[in-house]
Design a protein around this motif. Sequence first.
Motif, mmCIF file in Angstrom:
data_model
loop_
_atom_site.group_PDB
_atom_site.id
_atom_site.type_symbol
_atom_site.label_atom_id
_atom_site.label_comp_id
_atom_site.label_asym_id
_atom_site.label_seq_id
_atom_site.Cartn_x
_atom_site.Cartn_y
_atom_site.Cartn_z
ATOM 1 N N LYS A 101 0.834 -1.206 0.000
ATOM 2 C CA LYS A 101 0.000 0.000 0.000
ATOM 3 C C LYS A 101 0.866 1.252 0.000
ATOM 4 O O LYS A 101 0.611 2.222 -0.730
ATOM 5 C CB LYS A 101 -0.925 -0.029 1.219
ATOM 6 C CG LYS A 101 -1.916 1.121 1.245
ATOM 7 C CD LYS A 101 -2.838 0.992 2.445
ATOM 8 C CE LYS A 101 -3.835 2.148 2.476
ATOM 9 N NZ LYS A 101 -4.738 2.048 3.655
ATOM 10 N N VAL A 102 1.912 1.217 0.854
ATOM 11 C CA VAL A 102 2.830 2.361 0.901
ATOM 12 C C VAL A 102 3.496 2.554 -0.453
ATOM 13 O O VAL A 102 3.571 3.663 -1.003
ATOM 14 C CB VAL A 102 3.870 2.152 2.017
ATOM 15 C CG1 VAL A 102 4.918 3.256 1.980
ATOM 16 C CG2 VAL A 102 3.183 2.108 3.377
ATOM 17 N N GLU A 103 3.987 1.400 -1.011
ATOM 18 C CA GLU A 103 4.648 1.494 -2.309
ATOM 19 C C GLU A 103 3.678 1.959 -3.386
ATOM 20 O O GLU A 103 4.051 2.700 -4.306
ATOM 21 C CB GLU A 103 5.236 0.129 -2.679
ATOM 22 C CG GLU A 103 6.380 -0.296 -1.768
ATOM 23 C CD GLU A 103 6.880 -1.686 -2.102
ATOM 24 O OE1 GLU A 103 6.269 -2.323 -2.995
ATOM 25 O OE2 GLU A 103 7.869 -2.132 -1.486
ATOM 26 N N LEU A 104 2.394 1.504 -3.269
ATOM 27 C CA LEU A 104 1.391 1.908 -4.251
ATOM 28 C C LEU A 104 1.114 3.412 -4.180
ATOM 29 O O LEU A 104 0.932 4.081 -5.211
ATOM 30 C CB LEU A 104 0.102 1.122 -4.007
ATOM 31 C CG LEU A 104 -1.026 1.305 -5.020
ATOM 32 C CD1 LEU A 104 -0.554 0.887 -6.404
ATOM 33 C CD2 LEU A 104 -2.256 0.512 -4.619
ATOM 34 N N SER A 105 1.095 3.943 -2.954
ATOM 35 C CA SER A 105 0.899 5.397 -2.807
ATOM 36 C C SER A 105 2.031 6.155 -3.485
ATOM 37 O O SER A 105 1.812 7.128 -4.227
ATOM 38 C CB SER A 105 0.820 5.759 -1.328
ATOM 39 O OG SER A 105 -0.279 5.102 -0.713
ATOM 40 N N GLU A 106 3.265 5.672 -3.222
ATOM 41 C CA GLU A 106 4.411 6.320 -3.862
ATOM 42 C C GLU A 106 4.328 6.189 -5.376
ATOM 43 O O GLU A 106 4.622 7.133 -6.122
ATOM 44 C CB GLU A 106 5.705 5.701 -3.338
ATOM 45 C CG GLU A 106 5.937 5.964 -1.849
ATOM 46 C CD GLU A 106 7.167 5.249 -1.329
ATOM 47 O OE1 GLU A 106 7.770 4.487 -2.127
ATOM 48 O OE2 GLU A 106 7.533 5.444 -0.152
ATOM 49 N N SER A 107 3.896 4.974 -5.822
ATOM 50 C CA SER A 107 3.781 4.767 -7.269
ATOM 51 C C SER A 107 2.718 5.675 -7.868
ATOM 52 O O SER A 107 2.866 6.180 -8.996
ATOM 53 C CB SER A 107 3.437 3.299 -7.546
ATOM 54 O OG SER A 107 4.449 2.448 -7.075
ATOM 55 N N ASN A 108 1.614 5.894 -7.126
ATOM 56 C CA ASN A 108 0.556 6.784 -7.625
ATOM 57 C C ASN A 108 1.076 8.216 -7.812
ATOM 58 O O ASN A 108 0.766 8.881 -8.805
ATOM 59 C CB ASN A 108 -0.626 6.783 -6.662
ATOM 60 C CG ASN A 108 -1.421 5.488 -6.751
ATOM 61 O OD1 ASN A 108 -1.438 4.858 -7.810
ATOM 62 N ND2 ASN A 108 -2.070 5.096 -5.669
ATOM 63 N N MET A 109 1.872 8.646 -6.842
ATOM 64 C CA MET A 109 2.440 9.988 -6.969
ATOM 65 C C MET A 109 3.344 10.076 -8.190
ATOM 66 O O MET A 109 3.290 11.034 -8.974
ATOM 67 C CB MET A 109 3.222 10.346 -5.698
ATOM 68 C CG MET A 109 2.334 10.481 -4.453
ATOM 69 S SD MET A 109 3.284 10.764 -2.947
ATOM 70 C CE MET A 109 3.924 12.398 -3.325
ATOM 71 N N LEU A 110 4.178 9.024 -8.355
ATOM 72 C CA LEU A 110 5.069 9.015 -9.515
ATOM 73 C C LEU A 110 4.266 8.962 -10.808
ATOM 74 O O LEU A 110 4.597 9.624 -11.803
ATOM 75 C CB LEU A 110 6.023 7.817 -9.433
ATOM 76 C CG LEU A 110 7.068 7.861 -8.310
ATOM 77 C CD1 LEU A 110 7.832 6.540 -8.245
ATOM 78 C CD2 LEU A 110 8.044 9.018 -8.531
ATOM 79 N N CYS B 271 2.135 11.197 -15.652
ATOM 80 C CA CYS B 271 0.971 11.532 -16.488
ATOM 81 C C CYS B 271 1.031 12.998 -16.954
ATOM 82 O O CYS B 271 0.731 13.319 -18.112
ATOM 83 C CB CYS B 271 -0.317 11.293 -15.708
ATOM 84 S SG CYS B 271 -0.724 9.546 -15.541
ATOM 85 N N THR B 272 1.416 13.864 -16.015
ATOM 86 C CA THR B 272 1.545 15.285 -16.386
ATOM 87 C C THR B 272 2.590 15.453 -17.473
ATOM 88 O O THR B 272 2.378 16.156 -18.480
ATOM 89 C CB THR B 272 1.924 16.101 -15.148
ATOM 90 O OG1 THR B 272 0.950 15.879 -14.119
ATOM 91 C CG2 THR B 272 1.987 17.574 -15.470
ATOM 92 N N ALA C 62 3.568 13.147 -19.502
ATOM 93 C CA ALA C 62 3.081 12.499 -20.720
ATOM 94 C C ALA C 62 2.115 13.410 -21.471
ATOM 95 O O ALA C 62 2.117 13.455 -22.709
ATOM 96 C CB ALA C 62 2.403 11.180 -20.362
ATOM 97 N N GLU C 63 1.280 14.140 -20.724
ATOM 98 C CA GLU C 63 0.365 15.071 -21.386
ATOM 99 C C GLU C 63 1.139 16.164 -22.129
ATOM 100 O O GLU C 63 0.805 16.525 -23.266
ATOM 101 C CB GLU C 63 -0.570 15.686 -20.351
ATOM 102 C CG GLU C 63 -1.612 14.697 -19.825
ATOM 103 C CD GLU C 63 -2.482 15.316 -18.745
ATOM 104 O OE1 GLU C 63 -2.193 16.476 -18.370
ATOM 105 O OE2 GLU C 63 -3.421 14.639 -18.284
ATOM 106 N N GLU C 64 2.197 16.666 -21.454
ATOM 107 C CA GLU C 64 3.015 17.683 -22.124
ATOM 108 C C GLU C 64 3.670 17.115 -23.373
ATOM 109 O O GLU C 64 3.713 17.742 -24.426
ATOM 110 C CB GLU C 64 4.076 18.196 -21.149
ATOM 111 C CG GLU C 64 3.487 18.975 -19.970
ATOM 112 C CD GLU C 64 4.544 19.377 -18.969
ATOM 113 O OE1 GLU C 64 5.716 18.962 -19.175
ATOM 114 O OE2 GLU C 64 4.219 20.086 -17.991
ATOM 115 N N GLN C 65 4.180 15.847 -23.236
ATOM 116 C CA GLN C 65 4.800 15.211 -24.399
ATOM 117 C C GLN C 65 3.774 14.995 -25.504
ATOM 118 O O GLN C 65 4.085 15.097 -26.693
ATOM 119 C CB GLN C 65 5.428 13.874 -23.988
ATOM 120 C CG GLN C 65 6.678 14.014 -23.146
ATOM 121 C CD GLN C 65 7.247 12.667 -22.731
ATOM 122 O OE1 GLN C 65 6.693 11.639 -23.084
ATOM 123 N NE2 GLN C 65 8.354 12.705 -21.996
ATOM 124 N N THR C 66 2.524 14.712 -25.112
ATOM 125 C CA THR C 66 1.465 14.507 -26.110
ATOM 126 C C THR C 66 1.227 15.787 -26.907
ATOM 127 O O THR C 66 1.070 15.761 -28.143
ATOM 128 C CB THR C 66 0.176 14.058 -25.415
ATOM 129 O OG1 THR C 66 0.429 12.864 -24.679
ATOM 130 C CG2 THR C 66 -0.915 13.792 -26.423
#
Length: 333
Positions: A204-213, A218-219, A221-225
Amino acid sequence: MPYTLINLLDLIEIGGQSTCVGSKSGGKERCGNHNLVTDVEKADLILLMMGSGASRKLVRMFLRNLAVFSLCKKNHQGQIEGVVKKWTEHTASTSMFEGTKSTKIPRIWYQTVENLKAELEQAQSLYSSAKTEAQRLKVSLEDARLHGQKAQELAQTTQIEVQRLLAENRSLKTSLTQISQERRVSNLASSKLETQVETLLQAKVELSESNMLLRTECTAAEEQTQTIRLQFATMEDVNSKLREDLEKTQQANLDLDNTVSDLKSGVQGWKNKSIDLEWQVASLEKRLEVSTVSKDSLRGKLTDLRAKFDASKATEKKLTETNATLNLRTREL
């Protein structure tokens, strides 16, 4: 004085002889050996039957058996025929065996009858006792059989009960083993669950960190898009220009192909002319009338034609390479 065999009629009155009636010492005296008690009793019985009256058909058989039981077994069984012959002569002088009964009753008759009566009474008494004992034994046997059946039924019931108890014991042991195994399994499962809970918390802790990453990515990736979309629009313009260049190149290739075809036709014509000239040269060489000057001239022309042919080949090769290069560029575009 020679020994005289006892008369049969006297023997019937006297009864069986306890000593042997045979002769010894050349027939001078009686043997005197003791006969068996059983043989004497058998002889008494035969004499009793003969004294009661017997037909002559049975007399010889009686006499032979009587002689067997009246002579000793040790020395005088060989005198049976002589004794039977003598006693047969004795029966010839009497009418006892003509079908009438003798009026003389042997002295052993009464004793034998009394003995038979006593034995009969004793046998009847023994039979009654035996019958009573048999009935008692039968009742005891029946009781024993009933007791045996009851004991057998009890044994079968006991055996069935023992088997049932053993089966229950085995079932209880199996259940206890299963419970122990289930307890061990539950302990292992509890340990695994605790480990899994810890793992899930860590995940869960790792998932939270992964969500932040992932949000950051995603941000980005949107800029790259957006950038890619701009690049795509630019590429569309470039592609339009490349299409125009491609059409021009294809047209140039068509023109070049026509030129190459013309050159190939010219080369083929030169080839045909060269073949004709070679044939002519061969013909001229065969002819000795042709002069040397003409030969040199023709050879010069042939050399020129060959040079032109080689030049046309080089030109064709160069055009082919140029065509291949243009095709490669066309594919790249």
